[in-house]
Design a protein around this motif. Structure first.
Motif, mmCIF file in Angstrom:
data_model
loop_
_atom_site.group_PDB
_atom_site.id
_atom_site.type_symbol
_atom_site.label_atom_id
_atom_site.label_comp_id
_atom_site.label_asym_id
_atom_site.label_seq_id
_atom_site.Cartn_x
_atom_site.Cartn_y
_atom_site.Cartn_z
ATOM 1 N N GLN A 1 0.827 -1.208 0.000
ATOM 2 C CA GLN A 1 0.000 0.000 0.000
ATOM 3 C C GLN A 1 0.867 1.265 0.000
ATOM 4 O OE1 GLN A 1 -0.479 -2.528 2.185
ATOM 5 N NE2 GLN A 1 -2.648 -3.027 2.307
ATOM 6 N N GLY B 1 2.456 8.858 0.872
ATOM 7 C CA GLY B 1 1.903 7.515 0.926
ATOM 8 C C GLY B 1 1.979 6.802 2.264
ATOM 9 N N THR B 2 2.199 7.528 3.366
ATOM 10 C CA THR B 2 2.348 6.856 4.657
ATOM 11 C C THR B 2 0.999 6.479 5.280
ATOM 12 O OG1 THR B 2 2.414 9.000 5.758
ATOM 13 C CG2 THR B 2 4.535 7.972 5.231
ATOM 14 N N GLY B 3 -0.079 7.083 4.773
ATOM 15 C CA GLY B 3 -1.390 6.765 5.329
ATOM 16 C C GLY B 3 -2.030 7.912 6.083
ATOM 17 N N LYS B 4 -1.699 9.125 5.706
ATOM 18 C CA LYS B 4 -2.247 10.308 6.374
ATOM 19 C C LYS B 4 -3.764 10.397 6.219
ATOM 20 C CE LYS B 4 0.503 12.728 3.785
ATOM 21 N NZ LYS B 4 1.298 11.593 3.348
ATOM 22 N N THR B 5 -4.217 10.306 4.978
ATOM 23 C CA THR B 5 -5.639 10.498 4.714
ATOM 24 C C THR B 5 -6.466 9.418 5.410
ATOM 25 O OG1 THR B 5 -4.993 11.416 2.589
ATOM 26 C CG2 THR B 5 -7.312 10.838 2.854
ATOM 27 N N THR B 6 -5.994 8.187 5.337
ATOM 28 C CA THR B 6 -6.699 7.082 5.985
ATOM 29 C C THR B 6 -6.745 7.289 7.496
ATOM 30 O OG1 THR B 6 -5.787 5.687 4.237
ATOM 31 C CG2 THR B 6 -6.826 4.561 6.087
ATOM 32 N N ARG C 1 -2.087 16.183 -5.173
ATOM 33 C CA ARG C 1 -2.121 14.839 -5.734
ATOM 34 C C ARG C 1 -3.445 14.525 -6.421
ATOM 35 N NH1 ARG C 1 -2.873 10.297 -2.245
ATOM 36 N NH2 ARG C 1 -4.788 10.256 -3.441
ATOM 37 N N GLN D 1 -10.649 11.280 -2.706
ATOM 38 C CA GLN D 1 -10.389 10.224 -1.714
ATOM 39 C C GLN D 1 -10.908 10.634 -0.334
ATOM 40 O OE1 GLN D 1 -6.214 9.544 -1.051
ATOM 41 N NE2 GLN D 1 -6.533 7.722 0.204
ATOM 42 N N GLY E 1 1.285 14.600 0.847
ATOM 43 C CA GLY E 1 2.560 13.986 1.197
ATOM 44 C C GLY E 1 3.684 14.843 0.641
ATOM 45 N N LYS F 1 0.606 0.978 9.170
ATOM 46 C CA LYS F 1 0.939 -0.254 8.449
ATOM 47 C C LYS F 1 1.709 -1.237 9.329
ATOM 48 C CE LYS F 1 1.207 2.624 4.327
ATOM 49 N NZ LYS F 1 1.896 2.946 3.102
ATOM 50 N N ASP G 1 0.406 -3.600 10.610
ATOM 51 C CA ASP G 1 -0.187 -4.913 10.328
ATOM 52 C C ASP G 1 0.645 -5.682 9.294
ATOM 53 O OD1 ASP G 1 -1.066 -2.707 8.731
ATOM 54 O OD2 ASP G 1 -2.545 -3.999 7.763
ATOM 55 N N GLY H 1 -1.529 2.477 13.082
ATOM 56 C CA GLY H 1 -2.462 2.086 12.027
ATOM 57 C C GLY H 1 -2.263 0.609 11.761
ATOM 58 N N GLY I 1 -4.322 -1.373 9.577
ATOM 59 C CA GLY I 1 -5.068 -1.878 8.435
ATOM 60 C C GLY I 1 -5.708 -0.744 7.670
ATOM 61 N N GLU I 2 -6.416 -1.109 6.607
ATOM 62 C CA GLU I 2 -6.961 -0.099 5.722
ATOM 63 C C GLU I 2 -8.371 0.338 6.081
ATOM 64 O OE1 GLU I 2 -5.650 -0.385 1.478
ATOM 65 O OE2 GLU I 2 -5.406 -2.492 2.012
HETATM 66 N N1 LIG Z 1 -1.926 -2.230 5.515
HETATM 67 C C1 LIG Z 1 -2.179 -0.949 5.825
HETATM 68 N N2 LIG Z 1 -2.430 -0.084 4.835
HETATM 69 C C2 LIG Z 1 -2.686 1.206 5.167
HETATM 70 C C3 LIG Z 1 -2.695 1.650 6.506
HETATM 71 N N3 LIG Z 1 -2.976 2.969 6.502
HETATM 72 C C4 LIG Z 1 -3.152 3.324 5.202
HETATM 73 N N4 LIG Z 1 -2.995 2.262 4.387
HETATM 74 C C5 LIG Z 1 -3.060 2.223 2.915
HETATM 75 O O1 LIG Z 1 -1.942 2.923 2.409
HETATM 76 C C6 LIG Z 1 -2.280 3.570 1.194
HETATM 77 C C7 LIG Z 1 -1.963 5.043 1.292
HETATM 78 O O2 LIG Z 1 -2.819 5.606 2.269
HETATM 79 P P1 LIG Z 1 -3.244 7.142 2.232
HETATM 80 O O3 LIG Z 1 -4.089 7.396 3.432
HETATM 81 O O4 LIG Z 1 -3.780 7.512 0.923
HETATM 82 O O5 LIG Z 1 -1.816 7.787 2.432
HETATM 83 P P2 LIG Z 1 -1.405 9.321 2.399
HETATM 84 O O6 LIG Z 1 -0.309 9.487 3.371
HETATM 85 O O7 LIG Z 1 -2.606 10.169 2.570
HETATM 86 O O8 LIG Z 1 -0.838 9.442 0.915
HETATM 87 P P3 LIG Z 1 -0.478 10.800 0.114
HETATM 88 O O9 LIG Z 1 -1.557 11.763 0.453
HETATM 89 O O10 LIG Z 1 -0.454 10.377 -1.298
HETATM 90 O O11 LIG Z 1 0.849 11.212 0.604
HETATM 91 C C8 LIG Z 1 -3.737 3.280 0.948
HETATM 92 O O12 LIG Z 1 -3.828 2.163 0.090
HETATM 93 C C9 LIG Z 1 -4.258 2.932 2.323
HETATM 94 O O13 LIG Z 1 -5.381 2.077 2.259
HETATM 95 C C10 LIG Z 1 -2.400 0.697 7.543
HETATM 96 O O14 LIG Z 1 -2.359 0.982 8.733
HETATM 97 N N5 LIG Z 1 -2.149 -0.583 7.136
#
Ligand SMILES: Nc1nc2c(ncn2[C@@H]2O[C@H](COP(=O)(O)OP(=O)(O)OP(=O)(O)O)[C@@H](O)[C@H]2O)c(=O)[nH]1
Ligand SMILES: Nc1nc2c(ncn2[C@@H]2O[C@H](COP(=O)(O)OP(=O)(O)OP(=O)(O)O)[C@@H](O)[C@H]2O)c(=O)[nH]1
Ligand SMILES: [Mg+2]
Ligand SMILES: [Mg+2]
Lengths: 469, 332
Positions: free
Chosen positions: A139, B131-136, B161, B167, B213, B283, B285, B308, B310-311
């Motif tokens: 991911q 891509g570290t998972g900020k938005t999630t 982006r 998203q 990001g 991540k 997990d 974090g 999971g997704e």
């Molecule tokens: N396995 C796993 N995947 C995660 C986790 N948190 C986020 N993801 C995945 O990582 C990917 C990137 O997550 P985003 O939340 O888009 O990351 P971001 O930091 O906002 O990315 P940018 O805005 O592009 O910098 C997505 O596919 C999410 O589903 C986690 O804790 N575990």
């Protein structure tokens, strides 16, 4: 005289300060190049090495590799091979023992990173054959962005790529692909199927019918331990029959890089690895780890978020980079690319006659700025650990120097020997600098002229021109 | 941990089962790691090993493979060696407890700033590299707040982006919070500005800021982040109020557990751009152990607040240093 009480350990030590004392300073995580330069530089100045010195040198190399995120086992293997080679290398030939180590480290790096296969791979052409490709990985590793970058490359080569979003999981993933496609002016397939496998099948027949190729399948991010989703990749692979399966991995990945790459390779049989986010200050040890354990070539590196920020991976250069030799090859190439042919010829011609004038200098400066910001280029140079502030300073310096040369008459530029005190004052006034500045610059320029003599026709000694080489 | 101040304690008391459930999910993730990792962790975990050179060298390797970094691994091992010999420890089980204690201490910094404060506009910012998972993580925390009956609005300050706004908007629909957006390429600070104005006008409890990001080495982008970080205060000042009284700001640095030693540079440079209050390790997990968090905490001098795992929106665990250390070293 400092207060004696201050020197006593604090009674109530807060946990954070315990940690701080463990981690001396963030600076200790030196870049690999710095480390190796320190060790090997030390070796270089001596005539021979004893066993103990070799041992401690190798140890430093191992630590430096680890700090660059090279996997522990890979780093060990690397150092062991180095040791064996070192033992069988007879000292007393053309090289000093230290130079021997440098040479062997470099050779071994290039070796692990895939030797000279890179050039062949970079020249791989997909023209004239139907070429489906898959992008897979964890991911957020950069798959979707990289799919766009590859599509742009193929489009620029005159092909008709098609982007296919197979990620039905991440919110707005399909949207992301279509926006990227729109930005770079390539087609994106928007299907009606509801599973990635069906969608892949649908896109494939659409692409065949409409004559699109390569077809880039962007898949959802997944963990390599997620068996269900890994099975899905296998299924997609069977349907797509790709000519390329690219693992897109983050260049900043740590020790796990090997397990990740291994798992994806076992399940989906990779044809190549693309390392994204190489524009960070990472040393990218993952490249070494992955290449060594999986044996799959690193094909491209991502160097930014924009669609054109991707480059082929050249082991030769990367090894140099690790060793702190800087990426001079890339730099020279960039210079050569951006300097227009006739200018280059003219300069080379004059160089061959040992007459490098201030006009040539201006010319090169102007061409240089076409290559991109100074900060980008300085990163390619050896031994340059400048912070942004220093780079900004350097950029201002360039502006100043240009102003100085601009304030000269054409005659002065051709023959600076005519620059007497009066002329220098005039130029200082015209360029908003001081006579001292002008004197300093003229001294630097003379040095530059002297160095120019050492270079062969057609090769521009860019780095040295700025007194950096 | 008291992330929600008074609210949190109430919630924890109410649902120990839920907490245990979340924890077990995370443990499961870490256990998968252990299974694939036949070296030290099991070695130490079973407590059967003899406390000798082999033990220390296995420990050293395990720490490095957990991404703790070569230097810190060495220091930790030599600390254990010294302490064991000073205290006359000969059992590897006792040594393991010492180590666990040590690792816990490294992560147990000061009590984290509460995520939420009553009577204030809470402004939570998510920053980090790409891509570290900020938005999630934003969506996950929005869910936590909504569960507490707090009103939330998000600022779509990633205007760069492709599909970043879409998203976040989808997360907003799914979880149930409104998203204030700007045009593609708009000034992200102005999006934050608008969102904060909106939140104050509507009497919302919290503003969550999703930033793009950015690589920590790109000065222009880091300057942009500083500006984003100042936007909320500007709104309050313009209204003639005191931002220190009106706002409760929590700036989170979101890290990817898969990242190696570069996370240290991220911590250092992000904390130069904005005041950091907490870390998020995403991540976890996956198979990476996220050991770089140890030197990162030392560098940033702020606590880890969330993991974090999971997704999905509920894949979030409140961080607990002792639990983290125990998950790394214990065998259950
Ligand atoms: N396995 C796993 N995947 C995660 C986790 N948190 C986020 N993801 C995945 O990582 C990917 C990137 O997550 P985003 O939340 O888009 O990351 P971001 O930091 O906002 O990315 P940018 O805005 O592009 O910098 C997505 O596919 C999410 O589903 C986690 O804790 N575990
Ligand atoms: N600086 C930099 N950022 C990159 C690079 N490649 C990708 N990114 C960024 O990394 C983030 C994640 O990229 P995506 O392409 O969405 O990653 P992905 O692998 O498709 O993510 P998922 O589909 O969620 O698994 C985005 O913010 C991208 O802009 C790169 O080479 N350099
Ligand atoms: Mg994607
Ligand atoms: Mg985002």
């Amino acid at each position: 005289m400092p207060c004696p009480y201050e020197q006593q350990p604090k009674a109530n030590n807060h946990p954070t300060s315990t940690v701080s004392s463990l981690v001396e300073s963030p600076v200790m995580f030196n870049a690999l190049s710095d480390r190796l330069q320190k060790i090997l530089g030390g070796f270089r100045s001596r005539a021979r090495l004893n066993a103990a010195e070799i041992e401690s040198g190798l140890r430093e190399i191992r630590i430096a590799l680890l700090e660059a995120d090279v996997n522990l086992k890979v780093a060990r293997g690397f150092v062991t091979r180095l040791k064996d080679k070192l033992a069988s290398e007879t000292v007393g030939r053309a090289l000093t023992p230290a130079q021997t180590i440098v040479k062997l480290v470099h050779e071994e790096m290039v070796n692990v990173l895939g030797g000279d296969e890179a050039a062949q791979l970079a020249a791989t052409s997909y023209a004239g054959r139907f070429s489906p490709m898959m992008l897979i990985g964890l991911q957020g590793s950069g798959k979707t962005t990289t799919a766009g970058k590859l599509a742009l490359r193929f489009r620029n080569e005159g092909q008709r790529p098609l982007l296919v979003a197979l990620d039905l999981k991440r919110p707005a993933a399909v949207e992301q692909v279509s926006i990227i496609a729109g930005e770079i002016g390539v087609a994106a397939h928007s299907g009606t199927a509801t599973t990635p496998v069906d969608l892949a099948r649908e896109a494939l027949s659409y692409a065949r019918k409409e004559g699109f190729s390569p077809v880039l399948f962007d898949t959802a991010g997944r963990l390599q331990i997620d068996t269900e989703l890994m099975d899905e990749l296998t299924a997609i692979r069977q349907v797509v029959e790709p000519v390329e399966v690219f693992l897109v991995a983050d260049a900043m990945t740590g020790q796990e890089a090997v397990n990740i790459a291994q798992a994806f390779n076992e399940k989906v049989a990779l044809t190549g690895v693309i390392l994204s986010k190489f524009d960070s200050d990472t040393r990218g040890g993952a490249a070494l780890s992955i290449r060594e354990t999986v044996g799959v070539p690193i094909r491209f590196v991502g160097t930014g978020e924009r669609p054109d920020e991707i480059e082929p991976f050249y082991p030769e250069r990367w090894a140099s980079w690790i060793l702190g030799m800087g990426d001079v090859v890339t730099l020279i190439e960039k210079v050569e690319e951006s300097i227009e042919e006739k200018d280059a010829e003219a300069i080379a011609h004059r160089l061959s006659k040992e007459r490098f004038t201030l006009e040539d200098f201006m010319n090169v400066m102007e061409q240089t700025q076409k290559m991109g910001p100074l900060s980008q280029m300085l990163k390619l140079l050896p031994g340059f650990k400048l912070n942004e502030e220093q780079i900004a300073l350097g950029e201002r310096e360039l502006v100043r120097v240009k102003a100085i040369v601009r304030s000269m008459t054409p005659q002065e530029r051709r023959d600076p020997r005519v620059l007497n005190a009066g002329r220098r004052r005039r130029i200082a006034l015209g360029s908003g600098s001081t006579v001292q500045d002008i004197n300093l610059f003229m001294r630097q320029f003379k040095e530059m002229q002297r160095m120019m003599k050492h270079f062969k026709k057609g090769k521009l000694p860019f780095a040295k021109m700025f007194g950096m080489g | 941990m008291r992330l929600f101040g008074r609210r949190d304690r109430r919630k924890q008391d109410a649902s120990p089962a839920e907490r245990a459930e979340r924890l077990s999910r995370w443990r499961k993730g870490l256990n998968r790691t252990k299974a694939s990792f036949s070296g030290f962790l099991q070695f130490v975990a079973t407590g059967e090993a003899e406390l000798g050179e082999e033990y220390y060298s296995e420990l050293h390797d395990a720490l490095i493979l957990a991404d703790i970094g070569a230097a810190l691994a060495e220091k930790t091992v030599s600390w254990l060696r010294t302490t064991s010999s000073e205290q006359g420890v000969s059992s590897s089980e006792v040594a393991r407890q010492l180590l666990k204690q040590r690792l816990t201490e490294m992560l147990a910094t000061e009590e984290p700033k509460p995520l939420f404060a009553d009577e204030r506009l809470n402004v939570i910012l998510f920053a980090g590299v790409n891509g570290t998972g900020k938005t999630t993580m934003l969506a996950k925390i929005a869910r936590l707040l909504l569960d507490e009956n707090l009103s939330v609005v998000a600022a779509a300050a990633d205007t760069f982006r492709a599909a970043a706004v879409e998203q976040l908007s989808i997360w907003g629909q799914r979880v149930g919070f409104p998203v204030i957006t700007g045009a593609q390429g708009a000034d992200p600070a102005s999006v934050v500005y608008n969102t904060v104005e909106h939140a104050l006008a509507q009497g919302k409890h919290a503003v969550l800021i999703d930033t793009a990001g950015r690589m920590q080495t790109k000065t222009a982008l880091m300057d942009e982040l500083s500006k984003i970080g100042r936007a909320a205060r500007k709104v309050v000042e313009k209204r003639g109020e005191d931002p220190d009284e009106k706002l409760h700001e929590v700036n989170l640095l979101v890290l990817d557990a898969t990242t190696g030693q570069n996370a240290i540079s991220q911590a250092k440079l992000f904390s130069e751009a904005i005041a950091l209050h907490g870390l998020v390790l995403n991540k976890i997990d996956g198979t990476a152990k996220g050991g770089v968090i140890f030197p990162v905490v030392a560098t940033a001098q702020v606590p880890v607040m969330f993991l974090g795992v999971g997704e999905d929106v509920d894949d979030i665990v409140e961080f607990d240093a002792a639990e983290f250390a125990s998950a790394l070293l214990d065998n259950d």
